[in-house]
Each structure stands twice: as C-alpha cells, then as structure tokens.
Design a protein around this motif. Structure first.
Motif, mmCIF file in Angstrom:
data_model
loop_
_atom_site.group_PDB
_atom_site.id
_atom_site.type_symbol
_atom_site.label_atom_id
_atom_site.label_comp_id
_atom_site.label_asym_id
_atom_site.label_seq_id
_atom_site.Cartn_x
_atom_site.Cartn_y
_atom_site.Cartn_z
ATOM 1 N N THR A 135 0.829 -1.211 0.000
ATOM 2 C CA THR A 135 0.000 0.000 0.000
ATOM 3 C C THR A 135 0.859 1.254 0.000
ATOM 4 O O THR A 135 0.610 2.206 -0.758
ATOM 5 N N VAL A 136 1.882 1.280 0.847
ATOM 6 C CA VAL A 136 2.775 2.441 0.915
ATOM 7 C C VAL A 136 3.534 2.619 -0.405
ATOM 8 O O VAL A 136 3.673 3.739 -0.921
ATOM 9 N N ALA A 137 4.032 1.516 -0.981
ATOM 10 C CA ALA A 137 4.765 1.603 -2.248
ATOM 11 C C ALA A 137 3.860 2.069 -3.388
ATOM 12 O O ALA A 137 4.303 2.779 -4.287
ATOM 13 N N SER A 138 2.590 1.696 -3.346
ATOM 14 C CA SER A 138 1.649 2.144 -4.370
ATOM 15 C C SER A 138 1.479 3.656 -4.318
ATOM 16 O O SER A 138 1.439 4.330 -5.360
ATOM 17 N N ALA A 139 1.379 4.194 -3.107
ATOM 18 C CA ALA A 139 1.273 5.642 -2.967
ATOM 19 C C ALA A 139 2.540 6.327 -3.483
ATOM 20 O O ALA A 139 2.477 7.381 -4.132
ATOM 21 N N SER A 140 3.701 5.727 -3.222
ATOM 22 C CA SER A 140 4.959 6.291 -3.717
ATOM 23 C C SER A 140 5.013 6.282 -5.237
ATOM 24 O O SER A 140 5.480 7.235 -5.863
ATOM 25 N N ALA A 141 4.528 5.203 -5.851
ATOM 26 C CA ALA A 141 4.504 5.127 -7.312
ATOM 27 C C ALA A 141 3.599 6.202 -7.897
ATOM 28 O O ALA A 141 3.913 6.821 -8.920
ATOM 29 N N ALA A 142 2.465 6.436 -7.237
ATOM 30 C CA ALA A 142 1.531 7.455 -7.718
ATOM 31 C C ALA A 142 2.141 8.851 -7.680
ATOM 32 O O ALA A 142 1.789 9.713 -8.482
ATOM 33 N N LEU A 143 3.053 9.070 -6.755
ATOM 34 C CA LEU A 143 3.668 10.392 -6.583
ATOM 35 C C LEU A 143 4.981 10.531 -7.355
ATOM 36 O O LEU A 143 5.647 11.560 -7.239
ATOM 37 N N SER A 144 5.365 9.519 -8.154
ATOM 38 C CA SER A 144 6.658 9.529 -8.836
ATOM 39 C C SER A 144 6.770 10.698 -9.818
ATOM 40 O O SER A 144 5.926 10.852 -10.699
ATOM 41 N N PRO A 145 7.856 11.509 -9.705
ATOM 42 C CA PRO A 145 8.033 12.637 -10.624
ATOM 43 C C PRO A 145 8.799 12.280 -11.895
ATOM 44 O O PRO A 145 8.865 13.072 -12.826
ATOM 45 N N SER A 146 9.396 11.076 -11.941
ATOM 46 C CA SER A 146 10.224 10.688 -13.085
ATOM 47 C C SER A 146 10.121 9.194 -13.298
ATOM 48 O O SER A 146 9.651 8.447 -12.417
ATOM 49 N N VAL A 147 10.591 8.721 -14.450
ATOM 50 C CA VAL A 147 10.523 7.299 -14.730
ATOM 51 C C VAL A 147 11.441 6.523 -13.798
ATOM 52 O O VAL A 147 11.114 5.393 -13.383
ATOM 53 N N GLY A 148 12.578 7.108 -13.403
ATOM 54 C CA GLY A 148 13.473 6.435 -12.458
ATOM 55 C C GLY A 148 12.820 6.226 -11.106
ATOM 56 O O GLY A 148 12.936 5.158 -10.494
ATOM 57 N N ALA A 149 12.129 7.261 -10.614
ATOM 58 C CA ALA A 149 11.426 7.142 -9.335
ATOM 59 C C ALA A 149 10.315 6.113 -9.419
ATOM 60 O O ALA A 149 10.073 5.346 -8.470
#
Length: 478
Positions: free
Chosen positions: A88-102
């Motif tokens: 769940t936490v990683a999904s939120a991080s993916a949603a907030l990714s500013p770049s393809v690397g993130a």
C-alpha cells in the motif's frame, strides 16, 4: 484430534487471501495498459517501459522465496499483513513519482512487498481447506486472479483515459487499507518450519536474475555484442549457478533441492515458466499494439482484451473443481495448446486497419487456454509436496512464474525492438507479429512439461498420504 477450520473461517480466509492476490495481480496488468501514456508523460523509451514492468516482476521473483520463508518462521498471518502494508505504501509512492526512475524504484518496492503477500495467499487457503476441497477453493482463488486479469486493462484504460496514469497506483491504497484490519482480525496465525533465513541465497539469486534481465533489456538499446550486454549476461548466469550450488550445500536453503526430486513439482513449474513467459511477453506488446498499431483509446484497448483476460474469471473456478475429479494434467495440456493456437492466430492475422472480430475470437481461444492452466498449476504444485512444505513450494512456483514473465518480456521485446517502431504502424505491426509467434512457441514448449506430469493417482499419493498419516497419528489409541 486435528482441529478442523470452521466454514466461516474458510470463507474469510478465501475472501481475504483472494483479495490480496487480486490487488497484486491487478497492479501488474493495470500498468500494461498505461505503457503508451507513460512513454509520453515521462519521456520513456522501450527499455524504460520494460523496467516499469520488470522492476516489479524481478523484485517479486527474487524476494518470493524469502517471503515464503518469513511466513513460515514469523507467522503467515503476520507477514501477510506486513506485506499488505508495504504494498500500500509503495503504491502511494509510485503514484507520486516525478520521473521514470522514481517510478521504477517504487515498482521494485511494490514487487518486494507483493512477494510477501502472494505466497501467503495460497498457503493460507491450502491450510484452511482439506485436500478433497482444495481444488475448488484454489479454483475460486484463480477466478479472483482472473478477475484482476480481466479488470486490469479495462480499469487501467479508463483511469489513464479519464484521469491520469498516477491513479492506477492510488487505486491500491483503499483496497490495502481495508484488507489490513480485516486480515488482522479474521485470519488464523500459522507457522511452518522455523529455519534460518538464507541471506546468501537471496543475494546470489538477486544478483543473478538482475544481471540476466539487465543484459536482455540493455541489448535492445546498445546491441547484443557489446561489452556491457555480454558482461551482464555472463555474470548473471554465473551468479545463478553459484546460487544453485549454494542451495545444495547450505543447511537452510531458500530453494530446497528436495522439492525438485518430485516429478510433479518439476513438471508443474515448467508449465508455469513457459505459460507466463508467453502470457506476460505478449501482454506487454498487446496493449501497445491495440493503441499504437490499431489506434484504439486506452479504455477501448482494455475492453477489447476482455475475451482474453476475462475468460479466467469464468473458466478457472470450473477447471479447478473438475481437476479434483479428472486430475490436473489434461487441463494443462489442453490449456497450453489453446493459448499457443490463439497467439499464433493473432500473429498470423495482425495487420494495419484490421477488424476486431477475428482478433476477438483468437483472444478468446487464448483466454480459455490460460484459464485451464491457472488453477491446475497451483493445485499441482501444492499437491506435490507434504503439507508442511506448501509455503516454500508455493513461493518457489510464484518465483519461477515471475522469472518466466521477466524472461518473456525481455525476449519478446528484444525481437520487437526497432529504431522506427513508434513512427510507423506498419513497422510496429510487422515486428509485433514476429514477437507474438515466439510467444506462441513458448506456450507450445510448455506442453512438453505438462505431458511429463504424473497421472492423478500419483499426485494423490503424494498429497494424501502425509495428511492421512497425520490423521492416524492424531487418533486416540484404544
């Protein structure tokens, strides 16, 4: 006497475990339909797109065996909840990714968390149901997985077309937040053999699989005969060999060599590897084909995959129940043959401006094929080992499956790759056809493994004798 799980407990276990696998499976397929949007939004190239899928699958594959061992040692319910929280936490991080690397980094964390969730789902279900009802329960589990397969491209297309790609990851957050407290209160804790964790094995396997995947993916961009590509492939293979040698020597292996003394286990995992190499590899290209090659919208592309991805939702539970009566092998053989025929049909008819009717029929044939394989492979794996080894067997199968998916995507993308792919639909479709033929061949190769599976009576002997022995031992002496 042995404690028999109540009907209510079985029901809660089946629902909660199936929803956990639903969330992890949905995430893989939601991303598949968003690849064209990610390419434009994050200025990603073909290799970047591969890594948004393979970072998840590779982390998943490498961590799965450790995830299964953690459940055996520290408690399956406890680790299931921890895995749900991490996902769940990683999904939120993916949603907030500013770049393809993130995004790729967040996807790797998602895959690691999913590696804890996935093996726990099958183990929890297998423990809750007796052997004679396990096939039907796993069939329902496969049906829920099929629902995620069916909804993934459609939901992804609707979200990407109507909102933005970020929301395909936000979707996991409310599901995870609902599952965590319910799992804590409704599931029963259980443990397996509490051996030491195989950290050396984890590092060797991770380095090996990463090296091979890096070499396959980078070969598309820099060529197969470059120093970087060859070094990555050679070192990757060397680490895999070192991992296998280590597992034979260590007293606490993450991949028990004893499992591979079972012909049923080897054959079922061979089926799983080639089936998922075919499925994941073609799926990676299919969503791009429908959008870039044929011009459909993301939602339109998702809806048009339903004959393929929606079939498991209906067929998998039926196949799982029938396998209890007729055995797993016939369903695997027929399923792989149907998937090979369906994909070969698509490769033969794909062309610019083609109609949808023939494509829908071919997708339907492939969809019924994978529906026959999903529950029967899982049933064969857990039925080929004693009950105390179900956790590590499930984790091993899931790991081999994900490695197969990474392998399929890398190989098919390498065949597909061309500098002018995204400038001409004719070039795109021509290379798509070549790659899909290879995907069909992977399914055909899997039939060889399915034929090697023992007949039903031999499988029953493996799974039922240890259970009956436990029952006899538990009976009071007159």
């Amino acid at each position: 006497m042995l404690t028999t799980p109540s009907v209510a407990h079985r029901g809660w276990t089946l629902v909660l475990a199936s929803l956990g696998v639903f969330m992890t499976a949905l995430d893989t397929l939601v991303v598949a339909n968003s690849l064209p949007a990610l390419r434009e939004s994050l200025h990603a190239n073909l290799s970047d797109l591969e890594w948004t899928v393979n970072a998840y699958n590779l982390a998943f594959a490498v961590a799965l065996l450790t995830g299964a061992a953690l459940g055996d040692r520290y408690g399956r319910k406890r680790m299931y909840v921890i895995g749900l929280l991490g996902f769940t936490v990683a999904s939120a991080s993916a949603a907030l990714s500013p770049s393809v690397g993130a995004l790729i980094a967040a996807r790797a964390v998602q895959g690691t968390a999913a590696a804890i969730v996935m093996p726990m789902t099958l183990t929890l279900i297998s423990e809750a149901f007796p052997a004679e009802k396990r096939g039907a329960a796993i069939g329902l589990w496969g049906g829920i997985t099929g629902l995620a397969v069916a909804l993934g491209p459609v939901v992804g297309g609707a979200i990407v077309g109507g909102i933005s790609w970020h929301w395909i990851f936000w979707l996991n957050v409310p599901i995870g937040l609902a599952l965590i407290p319910l799992s804590m209160s409704r599931l029963t804790e259980s443990f397996g053999p509490r051996s030491q964790l195989d950290i050396v094995g984890l590092l060797l396997a991770g380095a090996g699989f990463f090296g091979i995947t890096w070499g396959l993916v980078r070969a598309n961009a820099i060529g197969w005969n470059t120093t970087e590509t060859m070094t990555a492939l050679v070192l990757g293979c060397a680490f895999v060999v070192a991992f296998l040698r280590w597992e034979r020597r260590t007293t606490t292996p993450m991949l028990s060599p004893a499992l591979f003394r079972s012909r049923s286990f080897i054959a079922a995992n061979g089926v799983s590897f080639f089936m998922y190499a075919s499925l994941f590899g073609v799926l990676f290209l299919m969503m791009q084909f429908l959008q870039i090659g044929l011009g459909y919208s993301p939602l339109g592309a998702g809806v048009r995959t339903l004959p393929w991805t929606g079939a498991p939702m209906i067929v998998a539970p039926i196949a799982g129940a029938l396998a209890d009566r007729y055995g797993n092998r016939p369903f695997m053989i027929v399923g792989l043959a149907m998937q090979a025929i369906g994909l070969g049909w698509i490769a033969a008819i794909a062309q610019p401006g083609m109609g949808y009717t023939q494509l829908a029929v071919a997708l339907g044939v492939a969809g019924v094929g994978i529906s026959l394989c999903f529950p029967t492979v899982a049933n064969a794996v857990v039925g080929s080992v004693p009950p105390e080894d179900m956790g590590i067997a499930s984790g091993t199968n899931s790991s081999i499956r994900e490695v197969g998916g990474v392998f399929g995507i890398a190989i098919l993308a390498a065949i597909f790759a061309n500098s002018g792919l995204y400038t001409s639909s004719a070039i795109f479709i021509d290379h798509f056809k070549h790659a899909v033929w290879v995907g069909a061949a992977f399914s055909a190769i899997g039939i060889i493994a399915a034929v090697a599976l023992p007949r039903r009576t031999q499988l029953e002997a493996v799974v039922e004798l240890p259970i009956r022995g436990a029952e006899i031992a538990a009976e009071p002496v007159a």
